[in-house]
Design a protein around this motif. Structure first.
Motif, PDB file in Angstrom:
ATOM      1  N   ASP A  23      21.348   6.385  98.791  1.00  0.00           N
ATOM      2  CA  ASP A  23      21.887   5.292  97.984  1.00  0.00           C
ATOM      3  C   ASP A  23      20.770   4.632  97.180  1.00  0.00           C
ATOM      4  O   ASP A  23      19.594   4.713  97.519  1.00  0.00           O
ATOM      5  CB  ASP A  23      22.628   4.273  98.857  1.00  0.00           C
ATOM      6  N   ARG A  24      21.177   3.960  96.142  1.00  0.00           N
ATOM      7  CA  ARG A  24      20.240   3.373  95.181  1.00  0.00           C
ATOM      8  C   ARG A  24      19.314   2.365  95.850  1.00  0.00           C
ATOM      9  O   ARG A  24      18.101   2.343  95.590  1.00  0.00           O
ATOM     10  CB  ARG A  24      21.043   2.702  94.062  1.00  0.00           C
ATOM     11  N   ALA A  25      19.846   1.537  96.740  1.00  0.00           N
ATOM     12  CA  ALA A  25      19.036   0.494  97.372  1.00  0.00           C
ATOM     13  C   ALA A  25      17.899   1.097  98.182  1.00  0.00           C
ATOM     14  O   ALA A  25      16.748   0.639  98.109  1.00  0.00           O
ATOM     15  CB  ALA A  25      19.923  -0.388  98.251  1.00  0.00           C
ATOM     16  N   LYS A  26      18.202   2.138  98.968  1.00  0.00           N
ATOM     17  CA  LYS A  26      17.147   2.747  99.783  1.00  0.00           C
ATOM     18  C   LYS A  26      16.112   3.439  98.909  1.00  0.00           C
ATOM     19  O   LYS A  26      14.909   3.373  99.180  1.00  0.00           O
ATOM     20  CB  LYS A  26      17.747   3.744 100.773  1.00  0.00           C
ATOM     21  N   LEU A  27      16.577   4.127  97.840  1.00  0.00           N
ATOM     22  CA  LEU A  27      15.643   4.806  96.942  1.00  0.00           C
ATOM     23  C   LEU A  27      14.678   3.804  96.327  1.00  0.00           C
ATOM     24  O   LEU A  27      13.465   4.047  96.271  1.00  0.00           O
ATOM     25  CB  LEU A  27      16.422   5.545  95.843  1.00  0.00           C
ATOM     26  N   PHE A  28      15.188   2.658  95.880  1.00  0.00           N
ATOM     27  CA  PHE A  28      14.330   1.644  95.285  1.00  0.00           C
ATOM     28  C   PHE A  28      13.368   1.054  96.305  1.00  0.00           C
ATOM     29  O   PHE A  28      12.273   0.598  95.945  1.00  0.00           O
ATOM     30  CB  PHE A  28      15.188   0.535  94.659  1.00  0.00           C
ATOM     31  N   ALA A  29      13.746   1.064  97.572  1.00  0.00           N
ATOM     32  CA  ALA A  29      12.893   0.489  98.609  1.00  0.00           C
ATOM     33  C   ALA A  29      11.737   1.412  98.978  1.00  0.00           C
ATOM     34  O   ALA A  29      10.635   0.945  99.279  1.00  0.00           O
ATOM     35  CB  ALA A  29      13.728   0.170  99.845  1.00  0.00           C
ATOM     36  N   VAL A  30      11.977   2.750  98.934  1.00  0.00           N
ATOM     37  CA  VAL A  30      10.946   3.678  99.431  1.00  0.00           C
ATOM     38  C   VAL A  30      10.030   4.203  98.321  1.00  0.00           C
ATOM     39  O   VAL A  30       8.930   4.678  98.616  1.00  0.00           O
ATOM     40  CB  VAL A  30      11.596   4.862 100.178  1.00  0.00           C
ATOM     41  N   ILE A  31      10.467   4.154  97.055  1.00  0.00           N
ATOM     42  CA  ILE A  31       9.595   4.577  95.951  1.00  0.00           C
ATOM     43  C   ILE A  31       8.734   3.379  95.557  1.00  0.00           C
ATOM     44  O   ILE A  31       9.232   2.365  95.058  1.00  0.00           O
ATOM     45  CB  ILE A  31      10.417   5.082  94.752  1.00  0.00           C
ATOM     46  N   THR A  32       7.447   3.506  95.772  1.00  0.00           N
ATOM     47  CA  THR A  32       6.530   2.368  95.650  1.00  0.00           C
ATOM     48  C   THR A  32       6.586   1.713  94.271  1.00  0.00           C
ATOM     49  O   THR A  32       6.601   0.476  94.163  1.00  0.00           O
ATOM     50  CB  THR A  32       5.091   2.824  95.944  1.00  0.00           C
ATOM     51  N   ASP A  33       6.633   2.512  93.197  1.00  0.00           N
ATOM     52  CA  ASP A  33       6.622   1.934  91.855  1.00  0.00           C
ATOM     53  C   ASP A  33       7.854   1.078  91.593  1.00  0.00           C
ATOM     54  O   ASP A  33       7.780   0.059  90.897  1.00  0.00           O
ATOM     55  CB  ASP A  33       6.536   3.041  90.805  1.00  0.00           C
ATOM     56  N   TYR A  34       8.990   1.484  92.135  1.00  0.00           N
ATOM     57  CA  TYR A  34      10.195   0.671  91.966  1.00  0.00           C
ATOM     58  C   TYR A  34      10.097  -0.607  92.793  1.00  0.00           C
ATOM     59  O   TYR A  34      10.424  -1.710  92.324  1.00  0.00           O
ATOM     60  CB  TYR A  34      11.452   1.434  92.399  1.00  0.00           C
ATOM     61  N   ALA A  35       9.642  -0.457  94.038  1.00  0.00           N
ATOM     62  CA  ALA A  35       9.551  -1.614  94.929  1.00  0.00           C
ATOM     63  C   ALA A  35       8.552  -2.647  94.428  1.00  0.00           C
ATOM     64  O   ALA A  35       8.739  -3.859  94.619  1.00  0.00           O
ATOM     65  CB  ALA A  35       9.172  -1.151  96.336  1.00  0.00           C
ATOM     66  N   ASP A  36       7.468  -2.171  93.768  1.00  0.00           N
ATOM     67  CA  ASP A  36       6.416  -3.080  93.303  1.00  0.00           C
ATOM     68  C   ASP A  36       6.625  -3.550  91.863  1.00  0.00           C
ATOM     69  O   ASP A  36       5.760  -4.230  91.305  1.00  0.00           O
ATOM     70  CB  ASP A  36       5.053  -2.386  93.404  1.00  0.00           C
ATOM     71  N   ALA A  37       7.735  -3.176  91.237  1.00  0.00           N
ATOM     72  CA  ALA A  37       7.999  -3.602  89.861  1.00  0.00           C
ATOM     73  C   ALA A  37       8.092  -5.125  89.793  1.00  0.00           C
ATOM     74  O   ALA A  37       8.531  -5.770  90.754  1.00  0.00           O
ATOM     75  CB  ALA A  37       9.295  -2.980  89.359  1.00  0.00           C
ATOM     76  N   PRO A  38       7.667  -5.745  88.684  1.00  0.00           N
ATOM     77  CA  PRO A  38       7.653  -7.212  88.593  1.00  0.00           C
ATOM     78  C   PRO A  38       9.038  -7.851  88.653  1.00  0.00           C
ATOM     79  O   PRO A  38       9.151  -9.036  88.947  1.00  0.00           O
ATOM     80  CB  PRO A  38       6.988  -7.473  87.234  1.00  0.00           C
ATOM     81  N   SER A  39      10.081  -7.076  88.365  1.00  0.00           N
ATOM     82  CA  SER A  39      11.429  -7.631  88.434  1.00  0.00           C
ATOM     83  C   SER A  39      12.411  -6.496  88.697  1.00  0.00           C
ATOM     84  O   SER A  39      12.084  -5.314  88.527  1.00  0.00           O
ATOM     85  CB  SER A  39      11.800  -8.338  87.129  1.00  0.00           C
ATOM     86  N   GLN A  41      14.992  -5.906  86.928  1.00  0.00           N
ATOM     87  CA  GLN A  41      15.304  -5.302  85.640  1.00  0.00           C
ATOM     88  C   GLN A  41      14.244  -4.265  85.243  1.00  0.00           C
ATOM     89  O   GLN A  41      14.565  -3.204  84.695  1.00  0.00           O
ATOM     90  CB  GLN A  41      15.406  -6.372  84.547  1.00  0.00           C
ATOM     91  N   ALA A  42      12.979  -4.565  85.535  1.00  0.00           N
ATOM     92  CA  ALA A  42      11.904  -3.615  85.225  1.00  0.00           C
ATOM     93  C   ALA A  42      12.053  -2.342  86.044  1.00  0.00           C
ATOM     94  O   ALA A  42      11.843  -1.223  85.536  1.00  0.00           O
ATOM     95  CB  ALA A  42      10.546  -4.257  85.482  1.00  0.00           C
ATOM     96  N   ALA A  43      12.420  -2.491  87.312  1.00  0.00           N
ATOM     97  CA  ALA A  43      12.646  -1.319  88.159  1.00  0.00           C
ATOM     98  C   ALA A  43      13.810  -0.489  87.637  1.00  0.00           C
ATOM     99  O   ALA A  43      13.761   0.754  87.627  1.00  0.00           O
ATOM    100  CB  ALA A  43      12.900  -1.756  89.597  1.00  0.00           C
ATOM    101  N   GLU A  44      14.867  -1.171  87.197  1.00  0.00           N
ATOM    102  CA  GLU A  44      16.028  -0.477  86.662  1.00  0.00           C
ATOM    103  C   GLU A  44      15.647   0.333  85.417  1.00  0.00           C
ATOM    104  O   GLU A  44      16.042   1.489  85.270  1.00  0.00           O
ATOM    105  CB  GLU A  44      17.130  -1.482  86.309  1.00  0.00           C
ATOM    106  N   ARG A  45      14.881  -0.283  84.519  1.00  0.00           N
ATOM    107  CA  ARG A  45      14.486   0.418  83.291  1.00  0.00           C
ATOM    108  C   ARG A  45      13.615   1.629  83.616  1.00  0.00           C
ATOM    109  O   ARG A  45      13.761   2.696  83.013  1.00  0.00           O
ATOM    110  CB  ARG A  45      13.748  -0.542  82.354  1.00  0.00           C
ATOM    111  N   MET A  46      12.704   1.464  84.571  1.00  0.00           N
ATOM    112  CA  MET A  46      11.838   2.564  84.969  1.00  0.00           C
ATOM    113  C   MET A  46      12.656   3.721  85.539  1.00  0.00           C
ATOM    114  O   MET A  46      12.438   4.895  85.209  1.00  0.00           O
ATOM    115  CB  MET A  46      10.824   2.070  86.020  1.00  0.00           C
ATOM    116  N   PHE A  47      13.639   3.389  86.376  1.00  0.00           N
ATOM    117  CA  PHE A  47      14.454   4.421  87.003  1.00  0.00           C
ATOM    118  C   PHE A  47      15.332   5.132  85.972  1.00  0.00           C
ATOM    119  O   PHE A  47      15.534   6.347  86.054  1.00  0.00           O
ATOM    120  CB  PHE A  47      15.313   3.818  88.113  1.00  0.00           C
ATOM    121  N   GLU A  48      15.854   4.400  85.003  1.00  0.00           N
ATOM    122  CA  GLU A  48      16.680   5.033  83.982  1.00  0.00           C
ATOM    123  C   GLU A  48      15.857   6.033  83.165  1.00  0.00           C
ATOM    124  O   GLU A  48      16.337   7.111  82.807  1.00  0.00           O
ATOM    125  CB  GLU A  48      17.301   3.978  83.062  1.00  0.00           C
TER     126      GLU A  48
END
Length: 662
Positions: A23-39, A41-48
């Motif tokens: 699921d999206r929540a777990k993926l964002f939690a374990v990928i360091t760049d997403y978890a450390d994104a400043p916001s 919205q920034a994590a969302e843009r990076m993932f897209e």
């Protein structure tokens, strides 16, 4: 795409691909760049952006919503079986691998760079015997080709800086209809938005990296191909069936065009426009005389007299010193992140499908250095499934020259070829086709499977086979319809297939050189076939020369019986045209003659006044340059060296005399 982004994408692929779904929540939690994104919205843009890159790579990334909770989004990568779009035989894979090597990876751009690594991801083994006999092709490799091909396949506009025959760079906005090869060079034909008319552009004259723009608006004409465009450019109401006298075994392209025998003293060309015939005749003028029409004969004589007069005495080099040096266009050629990522996945897939691989062989297959391959393996080593821990990272080893990759099952898959990559591969395949010989049915079946793979992806028509096979020759009849060409090619292929120490691996051939009258008879041991744009060469050990020599395939005029005595060509009358010009050559070119500098890969270009350009050539082939100057009909003058000017005067006067005598 930075190295860090490549590592993140590998981690995303490994993390999603290592489980049925995540699921999206777990993926964002374990990928360091997403978890450390400043916001968020920034994590969302990076993932897209990462999702788009993974899909562009050819991986079947699937997004699903939970049927009970629409706020929960899952991601999965479909099984490796569903990612493959090419069901190839070993033979088809072999010719496609050879086609991918026709490109210069360092210059061609992303699509051409990626096709080889994606082919390796299919997990096939090539047929070593067929690969040895398959010609080594060379496609004119330019960094501008990928965006041009993409513009065709996606029906979009493209903008670039273009230097036309007048020499002044201009900005052009074009809707490409066809990107193809003619006489060994790439061209783009399409709707010029600024001129509101169809235009033809030579790709090597594009001096900026083309930028993709909005969707195309002008409808693409039906049934359009590059050959038809060239016929239109050289059309004329003044048409006739020219009658030609020619020396035996010379003017071979004209003989093939006319369907004439090798020794026929006189033959008739089909009805053609006067400008096209004039150019063909002048490029072969040392071996022939135009008999009819009388008006065309007079024109040929006048052109030759003008060329001779322009080359009398010393050339005027004064304007060369004041002409402005033209800087080399600087176009981005650096690999993209997706180029690197596709190579990393292909390396892992290739090794895992075999258990292990030799370091040198793998680097050679990919067209990269062993140092680069080790760097890639080091990247794999620090990536893996981020949802479990370090124990699920990729294991990569390369000690003692043997590569092993383990714990990377999500990467063990065939990467899907995009429409642009398939188009690039078709162009490489077309460069090999003229000398495919008995492998031609394999080439045809491989092409059909490639074209079938574009149907699902391409939103608009792709370039047709005709548009891409123009690399065969300026006149396709020369390479494909002449019986002698088929006979020679079949014999060469048979010799390449035979054991090196057998009599079957040797041939006795009659060869018609371009630099001297008559022919030679040689006993040769074929080693390989190479293609270079519109030209195909046989590299062979020559007993007469006592060393390896390169023979133009179309100039091997016949295969002779074993035991035929060898003989060298006669010196003949007229100036010696063998070898290369050892001195520095300077040319003065009017706009219609600029193609000569491009054909001879000018070492330096300078721009003068009124559209005049100057070119410096280093070591050009003497006979080929003399023929090109004559073919230009006076649009090119050799300024130096004096010896070459004198040669052109002599050749033009001798040829002109044949057209002025009663």
């Amino acid at each position: 795409m930075a190295a860090k982004s490549v590592e993140r994408l590998l981690n995303v692929i490994m993390t999603i691909g290592s489980r049925r779904r995540i699921d999206r929540a777990k993926l964002f939690a374990v990928i360091t760049d997403y978890a450390d994104a400043p916001s968020e919205q920034a994590a969302e843009r990076m993932f897209e952006r990462d999702k788009a890159a993974i899909l562009e790579l050819g991986m079947p990334l699937v997004t699903e919503r939970d049927v009970l909770d629409e706020n929960t989004v899952y991601y999965r990568i479909e099984g490796s079986e569903s990612g493959a779009v090419l069901d190839l035989t070993t033979e088809e894979y072999t010719v496609l691998l050879a086609a991918s090597r026709a490109w210069d990876d360092a210059a061609a751009g992303g699509a051409a760079r990626r096709v080889r690594s994606k082919l390796l991801s299919l997990g096939h083994d090539a047929d070593p015997d067929l690969l040895r006999r398959t010609p080594r092709g060379v496609v004119e490799s330019l960094p501008v080709l990928s965006p041009l091909l993409e513009a065709v396949t996606s029906s979009r506009t493209v903008r670039f800086t273009y230097r036309g025959t007048r020499g002044t760079p201009t900005q052009r906005s074009v809707e490409p209809w066809v990107v193809g090869v003619h006489d060994g060079h790439w061209y783009v034909h399409g709707w010029d938005r600024d001129r509101e008319a169809p235009r033809l552009f030579r790709a090597s004259r594009i001096e900026s990296f083309p930028s993709l723009g909005p969707p195309a608006a002008e409808p693409r004409p039906d049934g359009l191909d590059l050959d038809a465009v060239w016929e239109t450019l050289h059309s004329s109401e003044d048409q006739a069936r020219a009658v030609v006298d020619a020396a035996p075994y010379k003017a071979l392209a004209l003989r093939d065009h006319a369907g004439a025998s090798l020794e026929a003293p006189r033959f008739e060309l089909p009805e053609l426009p006067r400008p096209a015939v004039r150019r063909m005749l002048l490029s072969n003028i040392r071996w022939l005389e135009l008999v009819e029409p009388a008006a065309w004969r007079t024109e040929i004589a006048d052109v030759l007299a003008s060329v001779a007069a322009a080359h009398e005495g010393e050339g005027d080099l004064s304007a060369v010193g004041t002409a402005a040096a033209r800087p080399d266009p600087r176009i981005r050629t650096t690999p993209t992140g997706n180029d690197t990522l596709s190579r990393l996945i292909s390396e892992a897939s290739y090794v895992m499908s075999r258990g292990e691989a030799d370091l040198a062989e793998l680097s050679s297959a990919l067209g990269i250095s062993e140092k680069q391959l080790i760097t890639d393996l080091q990247v794999l080593f620090v990536c893996g499934d981020m949802g479990t821990g370090w124990e699920d990272f990729i294991e990569a080893e390369w000690e003692h020259g043997t590569v092993r990759v383990r714990n990377a099952e999500p990467l063990r898959r065939a990467l899907r070829l995009s429409a642009v990559e398939i188009t690039a591969l078709l162009a490489g395949l077309a460069a090999l086709e003229p000398t495919a010989g008995d492998a031609e049915p394999i080439v045809a079946s491989a092409r059909e499977k490639l074209l079938a793979g574009t149907v699902q992806d391409a939103p608009s028509p792709l370039p047709t086979r005709t548009e891409l096979t123009e690399a065969a020759a300026a006149d396709e009849m020369v390479a494909r319809t002449a019986d002698r060409a088929e006979t020679v090619l079949a014999a060469v292929q048979e010799a390449l297939r035979a054991d090196d120490d057998s009599d079957q691996s040797r041939l006795t051939v009659r060869y018609s050189s371009t630099d001297r009258p008559g022919t030679s008879v040689r006993r040769i041991h074929p080693l390989r076939i190479e293609t270079d744009g519109a030209r195909s060469y046989l590299v062979a050990d020559c007993e007469l020369a006592g060393a390896p020599r390169q023979f133009r395939l179309e100039r091997i005029v016949e295969i002779l019986p074993d035991g035929t005595p060898q003989e060298r060509p006669h010196r003949g009358e007229g100036p010696a045209l063998g070898g290369r010009v050892q001195e520095e050559v300077w040319l003065r070119m009017d706009p219609p003659g600029r193609w000569v500098a491009e054909s001879f890969a000018a070492a330096e270009l300078r721009d003068g006044e009124d559209g005049i350009a100057y070119a410096r050539l280093d070591g050009p082939v003497r006979a080929a340059l003399v023929d090109a100057v004559l073919e230009s009909s006076g649009a090119v003058e050799v300024l130096a060296p004096r010896e070459l000017r004198d040669t052109i005067v002599t050749v033009a006067q001798i040829s002109g005399a044949r057209h002025t005598q009663a």
